[in-house]
Design a protein around this motif. Structure first.
Motif, mmCIF file in Angstrom:
data_model
loop_
_atom_site.group_PDB
_atom_site.id
_atom_site.type_symbol
_atom_site.label_atom_id
_atom_site.label_comp_id
_atom_site.label_asym_id
_atom_site.label_seq_id
_atom_site.Cartn_x
_atom_site.Cartn_y
_atom_site.Cartn_z
ATOM 1 N N ASN A 231 0.829 -1.218 0.000
ATOM 2 C CA ASN A 231 0.000 0.000 0.000
ATOM 3 C C ASN A 231 0.855 1.256 0.000
ATOM 4 N N ARG A 232 0.224 2.349 -0.490
ATOM 5 C CA ARG A 232 0.899 3.649 -0.409
ATOM 6 C C ARG A 232 0.490 4.295 0.900
ATOM 7 N N THR A 233 1.478 4.798 1.633
ATOM 8 C CA THR A 233 1.210 5.380 2.943
ATOM 9 C C THR A 233 2.429 6.188 3.381
ATOM 10 N N TYR A 234 2.372 6.755 4.562
ATOM 11 C CA TYR A 234 3.555 7.426 5.113
ATOM 12 C C TYR A 234 4.565 6.380 5.586
ATOM 13 N N PRO B 78 -3.053 2.971 5.629
ATOM 14 C CA PRO B 78 -3.312 4.055 4.671
ATOM 15 C C PRO B 78 -4.492 4.954 5.049
ATOM 16 N N GLU B 79 -5.441 4.427 5.821
ATOM 17 C CA GLU B 79 -6.579 5.276 6.197
ATOM 18 C C GLU B 79 -6.117 6.370 7.154
ATOM 19 N N HIS B 80 -5.140 6.049 8.002
ATOM 20 C CA HIS B 80 -4.570 7.082 8.877
ATOM 21 C C HIS B 80 -3.849 8.157 8.052
ATOM 22 N N ALA B 81 -3.127 7.721 7.027
ATOM 23 C CA ALA B 81 -2.417 8.684 6.170
ATOM 24 C C ALA B 81 -3.416 9.667 5.562
ATOM 25 N N TRP B 82 -4.547 9.114 5.143
ATOM 26 C CA TRP B 82 -5.593 9.946 4.534
ATOM 27 C C TRP B 82 -6.248 10.858 5.570
ATOM 28 N N LEU B 83 -6.566 10.298 6.733
ATOM 29 C CA LEU B 83 -7.197 11.112 7.790
ATOM 30 C C LEU B 83 -6.273 12.258 8.227
ATOM 31 N N LYS B 84 -4.966 12.000 8.187
ATOM 32 C CA LYS B 84 -4.012 13.065 8.507
ATOM 33 C C LYS B 84 -4.076 14.166 7.449
ATOM 34 N N GLY C 148 -7.080 16.240 7.523
ATOM 35 C CA GLY C 148 -7.221 16.978 8.776
ATOM 36 C C GLY C 148 -8.301 16.450 9.705
ATOM 37 N N ARG C 149 -8.868 15.267 9.401
ATOM 38 C CA ARG C 149 -9.913 14.743 10.286
ATOM 39 C C ARG C 149 -9.325 14.226 11.592
ATOM 40 N N ALA C 150 -8.122 13.678 11.543
ATOM 41 C CA ALA C 150 -7.468 13.200 12.763
ATOM 42 C C ALA C 150 -6.130 13.916 12.919
ATOM 43 N N SER C 151 -5.670 14.024 14.168
ATOM 44 C CA SER C 151 -4.365 14.629 14.432
ATOM 45 C C SER C 151 -3.428 13.531 14.914
ATOM 46 N N TYR C 152 -2.200 13.599 14.452
ATOM 47 C CA TYR C 152 -1.228 12.586 14.861
ATOM 48 C C TYR C 152 -0.077 13.265 15.589
#
Lengths: 410, 275
Positions: free
Chosen positions: A298-301, A327-333, A336-340
């Motif tokens: 998958n593509r992700t951070y 990857p869903e976390h990468a997208w949420l970041k 701007g829906r989630a903060s990491y």
């Protein structure tokens, strides 16, 4: 526009990802060798068929209740909240599940799917050993052969979990390639799968890997958030102000977050392994300090060097010691829906001790990272605010690590 | 016409099956690679496949994993590999060079920058192991605009629709993976591969190369009887590994593996033509 459930039409789209190809924006997808493309499509079709199948759901619900011990409690940590002097902290007690962590929610689901697909053999990768134990456990429960790949380095660090897996009848294979840790175990499991794809089901333990794994694992873990949502409504009469969970691959976090994604008023915090600090380079925080790339389907951070080689990570918690993230976390970041954020090794250890002594609950070092952020956030908020922290696992497995760090021989 | 298409046309005219050796660039040290490429051409290679080292070669068996690790000890990156191709091109303008590797180094360089740099270096084809056609459209477009072929892998699990899709987006040749497994495994069944290559030909006009598990000259000759190209990786890389501590011997000795395969393939080809 606000609907009857309190959701806005604008935000309702957050929970509808991924697209048909498994993409969350530019992230996710299916970056694997051609041999696996057919089997992944077969898996997607089987999953989509059974996810809506009443018999499958009934069996899953029964095993989650009677084998795993769900629902897990939502516990108001009143004493700790009072000591911190701010928001009320509630703990979602995934540590009370059978095998001691949230991992089993997913392995039960995938093993049931494997059985229906006629696969007799399951394989898994593991870092700290929690997913390996959860996989070996369901293999024993369903009478399947189980092979667990584990980095040779991790086998040294997690001898007790290795023995647990062997007691459960699993074969634990030491992976000697690369950095001899979780990422290499994942590579080796993929190599096994491509070589034995006809009779083997690969149970990935986190919300990473090629489509459909990130969505499928999330769906199996979303029971955490569904329960938490109804429990907080019952106990406090309203939704929480924020959710906090640790993020390695990110399965416990996405499991808690997902049923709240469309509740725009609920803030979401994912806490990565900050290791010795983000400036030190010795950490496991791709969302905070990495950049997008492609690894493990998958593509992700990712944590990588200038040539795109994956670099070694560091975290006191083996379960967070992974250079990628779902990857869903990468997208949420990105949206701007989630903060990491990150919590360092020492912050996590402080939170570990504090919760143990004020609430009589010994958290896993992974979960201690989420607690560390709650500890920072709670005092900045009024006493009527509510935080839910995912206590994703129990700390028994970590007592040797904690003792060693304090120079104590157990 | 691309250098790969010209090459396959010429070989077809001579009734010769292409022999494509694979080496990991920078294995066991960067200075060996370009002289080794020239020596492989002299030993009978028609096309060269140059591996781009990657830290996590998920589709490769132990032999090529170890080759990547040796190359990475000297930090051989994608930019270095392109420089090697450019150096090779200063003495050889006719042998096609295909890069084989994984997505991430190309992601980091950027598709457009990579395509420009690869064209400038004289790269003819790019095979990205973990980039199936579904994910490959942007890279294919960038490469096509520089007249570089995208080579796709076809597997025993690829259905007709997928093969047509690879054929439409890809160029150069189609790389048939001879079994379900990783590079270098001992699983090749010549009869099964023959049937599969016949099946694939029904859905593509591209030349069909066969790779994974071609360990010796005899198997190479058997595959050459029906494939357009024989691709040899681990058998050659194993020889390089044996000589890794004496790199001065690699250029002279490792290509013998390829020369033996070439001789066996041509001997069988002569027999087949005489019949």
């Amino acid at each position: 526009m606000v609907t009857q459930t309190g959701q806005t039409a604008e935000s309702a789209r957050f929970s509808e990802m991924p697209d048909a190809g498994g993409h969350f924006g530019i992230y996710g997808g299916r970056f694997v060798a051609e041999t696996l493309m057919g089997p992944l499509e077969e898996l997607r079709l089987a999953y989509e068929r059974y996810v809506g199948d009443a018999d499958f759901q009934a069996e899953l619900d029964r095993d989650l209740a009677q084998f795993v011990g769900r629902p897990s409690p939502l516990y108001h940590a009143e004493r700790w909240s009072r000591e911190l002097g701010g928001a009320q902290i509630y703990l979602k007690r995934e540590d009370l599940n059978h095998t001691g962590a949230h991992k089993v929610n997913n392995t039960v689901g995938q093993a049931m799917l494997a059985k229906r697909m006629g696969k007799r053999r399951i394989i898994a990768e593991t870092g700290a050993g929690q997913h390996g134990v959860a996989s070996a456990t369901v293999a024993a429960r369903y009478g399947m052969e189980c092979v667990v790949y584990m980095g040779a380095e991790d086998i040294q660090r997690q001898a007790i979990n290795v023995y647990r897996m062997r007691l459960l009848g699993a074969k634990v294979v030491a992976v000697e390639s690369g950095s001899r840790t979780l990422k290499d175990a994942l590579n080796e499991a993929m190599r096994d799968w491509v070589s034995n794809v006809d009779d083997t089901f690969y149970i990935i333990g986190t919300v990473a890997g090629p489509h459909p794994y990130p969505a499928m694992v999330r769906d199996f873990q979303a029971v955490i958030g569904r329960e938490a949502r109804s429990q907080i409504l019952a106990q406090a009469g309203r939704l929480p102000d924020a959710l906090i969970a640790c993020v390695g691959g990110g399965s416990n976090a996405i499991g808690l977050f997902h049923p709240f994604l469309d509740d725009a008023q609920v803030a979401l915090y994912g806490v990565e392994g900050g290791g010795k600090g983000l400036d030190s380079g010795q950490h496991a925080a791709p969302l905070c300090a990495g950049r997008p790339g492609v690894l493990h389907g998958n593509r992700t951070y990712l944590m990588e060097d200038a040539d795109g080689q994956i670099i070694e990570t560091h975290s006191v918690s083996a379960g967070l010691d992974y250079p990628g993230v779902g990857p869903e976390h990468a997208w949420l970041k990105d949206i701007g829906r989630a903060s990491y954020v990150a919590a360092s090794d020492s912050e996590a250890l402080e939170a570990f001790h504090e919760l143990t002594r004020t609430e009589g609950i010994m958290p896993a070092l992974e979960s201690s990272h989420a607690l560390a952020h709650a500890r920072r956030l709670a005092p900045t908020l009024d006493k009527d605010r509510i935080l839910i922290v995912n206590l994703s696992g129990r700390g028994d497995k970590d007592i040797h690590t904690v003792a060693a760090l304090e120079g104590i021989k157990v | 016409m691309s250098r790969l298409a010209t090459c396959f046309d010429a070989l077809r005219g001579r009734g010769r099956t292409a022999l494509i050796p694979y080496v990991t660039a920078g294995d066991p040290q960067p200075g060996v690679t370009v002289p080794l490429m020239h020596a492989l051409v002299e030993a009978g290679a028609d096309v060269l496949e140059l591996g781009v080292p990657f830290s996590d070669p998920m589709a490769d068996g132990p032999t090529i994993q170890a080759a990547c690790e040796r190359a990475l000890r000297h930090h051989t990156g994608l930019g270095d590999v392109l420089a090697m191709v450019r150096e090779f091109r200063s003495d050889n303008s006719y042998t096609p060079v295909v890069l084989m590797g994984y997505s991430n180094p190309i992601e980091v360089m950027g598709y457009e920058d990579f395509a420009v740099a690869a064209a400038h270096a004289g790269v003819d084809g790019v095979l990205t192991v973990d980039l199936p056609p579904e994910e490959g459209a942007d890279l294919v477009a960038a490469l096509n605009s520089r007249e570089i072929d995208t080579i796709f892998l076809a597997a025993p699990t690829s259905d007709a629709g997928r093969i047509q899709r690879m054929s439409a987006g890809g160029g150069g040749f189609l790389y048939y993976v001879s079994f379900k497994g990783v590079t270098g495994a001992d699983r090749l069944d010549v009869g099964a591969v023959r049937d599969q290559v016949a099946r694939i030909r029904a859905h593509t006009d591209l030349p069909v190369g066969v790779g994974f598990g071609i360990r010796d000259a005899q198997i190479a000759a058997q595959i050459a009887a029906f494939a357009d190209a024989v691709i040899v990786g681990s058998a050659l890389v194993n020889r390089i590994a044996e000589l890794a501590e004496q790199p001065q011997r690699i250029v002279a000795e490792a290509p013998q593996v390829i020369a033996q395969m070439r001789a066996a393939m041509d001997a069988d080809g002569t027999v087949a033509a005489a019949n």
